[in-house]
Design an enzyme around this catalytic site. Sequence first.
Site, PDB file in Angstrom:
ATOM      1  N   GLU A 185     -42.374  -6.178 -14.207  1.00 49.50           N
ATOM      2  CA  GLU A 185     -42.965  -7.144 -15.128  1.00 49.50           C
ATOM      3  C   GLU A 185     -44.484  -7.099 -15.083  1.00 49.50           C
ATOM      4  OE1 GLU A 185     -39.485 -10.495 -15.396  1.00 49.50           O
ATOM      5  OE2 GLU A 185     -41.003 -10.783 -13.832  1.00 49.50           O
ATOM      6  N   ASP A 215     -30.970 -11.549 -14.109  1.00 49.92           N
ATOM      7  CA  ASP A 215     -32.007 -12.525 -13.758  1.00 49.92           C
ATOM      8  C   ASP A 215     -31.457 -13.946 -13.723  1.00 49.92           C
ATOM      9  OD1 ASP A 215     -34.470 -13.554 -13.131  1.00 49.92           O
ATOM     10  OD2 ASP A 215     -35.326 -13.328 -15.123  1.00 49.92           O
ATOM     11  N   GLU A 220     -33.923 -22.119 -13.493  1.00 48.35           N
ATOM     12  CA  GLU A 220     -34.752 -21.508 -14.534  1.00 48.35           C
ATOM     13  C   GLU A 220     -33.992 -21.314 -15.843  1.00 48.35           C
ATOM     14  OE1 GLU A 220     -37.136 -17.292 -15.320  1.00 48.35           O
ATOM     15  OE2 GLU A 220     -36.442 -17.804 -13.301  1.00 48.35           O
TER      16      GLU A 220
END
Length: 834
Positions: free
Chosen positions: A292, A372, A400
Amino acid sequence: MRGLWFLATIGLVVAEDGLNGWLRYARLPCDVVKQAKVPATIVALNATESSPVYTAGQELQKGIRGILGKALDVTHETSEGPSIVVGTLDTFNGSSATPELEEDGFWLNTKGDTVEIIGQNERGALYGAFEYLSMLAQANFTEVAYATNPSAAIRWVNQWDNMDGTIERGYAGLSIFFKNNATVSNTTRIEQYARLLASIRVNGIVINNVNANPIILSDENMAGLGKIADAMRPWGVKLGISLNFASPQTFGGLASFDPLDETVIAWWNSTTDKLYEHVPDLAGFLVKANSEGQPGPITYNRTLSDGANMFAKAVKPHGGIVMFRAFVYDYQNLNESNWKDDRANAAVDFFRELDDKFDDNVVVQVKYGPIDFQVREPTSPLFAHLKQTASAIELQVAQEYLGQQCHLVYLPPLWKTVLNFDLRVDGEKSVVGTDILSGKRFDKKGLTGYAAVVNVGQNTTWLGSHLAMSNLYAYGRLAWDPTDDEVAILEDWTRLTFGLDDTVRETITRMSMESWPAYENYTGNLGIQTLTDITGPHYGPNPQSMDNNPWGQWTRADADSIGMDRTVSNGTGYAGQYPAEVAALYEDIETTPEELLLWFHHVPYTHVLKSGKTVIQHFYDAHYAGAETAATFPRQWAKLQGLMDQQRFEETAFRLTYQAGHAIVWRDSIAQFYHNVSGIADAQDRVGNHPWRIEAEAMDLDGYKVTGVTPFEVASGLRIAQTVDNSSAASASATLRFPAGTYDVAVAYYDLYEGKASYELLLNGARVGAWVGDNEDKLGFTLTRGIDGHSATRVTFPGVAIAEGDVLRVETKPDGRETAPLDYVAVLPPGVVD
């Protein structure tokens, strides 16, 4: 039992803010206290105040005073007579046979006149003290004598705190560790947090974001890290930090950060030595590299093991370890139109050839699934490939992708799908939790374990939500023993947090155990992942963002079919990364578990499941079922009023009511999107058919204009009304055509931040209720400026008497960027979930 504890509930009227979490030490009723046999003296076999054994003595004194109302003296010398003795194997001289204890393990013996709490080390002794207090707090006076050892040596938490004081994926306020690019000077909250972590046997913490800021290595911040470590040391929690790979260049002024460059190596060695001068027991480093956009060794055509080993050699003389994240993928070169491209392949592709290349103090930290932190993923196959390299599983307490602590989602049942999974490496039993993470399967015991991303902030509830704390508590319990029962863990947490009333325990247990299946149902099922805004906040629905993005979290949905083909025969080949038995299971659509069908196979919407339903009908039914379950949460919680303090009751009631409304936003968005894409009708004719709703665009509008929204599916009827400007009052009214009766009236609107529009609901001119668009002050989800699935919400007013012909009116006043956007008003008969 409820009657027995009636007296206990009388004392719960005092407000509680959640700061003590599960360590409230609430007073037991007098008749119960009489049953407790507790020695009159505490002997803590270490007088040094920074010692966890000393801390254990103080905690025992505090806990027994709170739970039983008894004031016990603490001494540090053994004496004659009954006592609670806490110490280590090296210091204890009692009568018990020496138990078999491993590092951090403890022996607890409550039989006889003396209570023995013996740790293999000082941390273990402290853990034993908390275990004893947990029993007392739950009125468990059973006589026991047992030893317990951790399943793995590494039981850490990872904070994603930024140096400026913000927290990435932070839903509970600002950092307790950093402010203005420096460490904080007041460590009170840090010590309180360390106490909570010690009570669940967490032994290490990395306090800064994996997307690390090199400024943490300044002289001032190193000194600050020393103060933080000092605050946590009495609780046996070791400090670690995340490092930015490019620090030698961006912070140190070198020309390179090549891990094989001698000047770079010397810089890291010198910097590490300075760190250990400030924190002699620094646990080590956490590194995120080449993922990332983060820098790493691949920049210089070096291997990931070259990078990890550079750090490992620097910390080795100090006894430190390196946690090296396996979350590595090249998001810039993923192309959805290439049928073979698959982000899920990345971890194994990057690491499988490096298994024998890492130093022995490197631990590869692997996310539980290959993508993820999704609502359901298959177990990461990388665990099967790291036979010679120490590994740790990365879980996420921070929700998240799972409602960001605004939605109740009890996570252990999800974690158990991975911890209980048998990878069948080389055809032998290889259960992730008991065999691989314990180190037993590949003879790696000593440097394996657990890490959890935890987003505590300055909010007194720590995570922003009282009920979310069950996930942090359960993480510690499962890291110690992955076979621990998730229901038993939950019941223990509930008794410690909310008291001993059976109705409270049964209700919270039932809701919590229903929460993950419900969330999976109303957000994304059959292994399709959570259909959230993948390119944005990861909170509300946005299914169209799940394709045509560079991040590789795709559904490959089109007008006819959906799902990722991850087979070897025709797809991305991901299924072949598993050992043979598991690979064969996932390769065949007939043997692939249906909860992971769309993870492994691309199928028509009309593909028939074992239930007899098509995939698209299952989507419709599951999303409606999930929202219906969420709708029960506020009603279940309402029955607990008076059985706990009013503050926590009301704060939780607000969040559960919000969740029930947002679950409907999710349901409608996903069902409407796939109905539009596939053109296939819902067999029950629910999608787009809302007989109890009055769409805002169909109401009599004054000062409002009708607009569309992006994405289109987050508006009922695809349109909304918002005020013509940002300052003028407006109204929307409608004459009701429903039979006379008592209804619940729900108003769907959008609550943006940078504005607090005001709303008033009137019936025939009389006020029904009023509210303000201030969720930004009450909830911690990632805020947005858009009229979208993140800001969509509902407010409900129950028990409104309505007659046919009544006039319902919503009067509004915009504020700031918030143009008082309205979606619809629903007039709902009792029991109807619309």
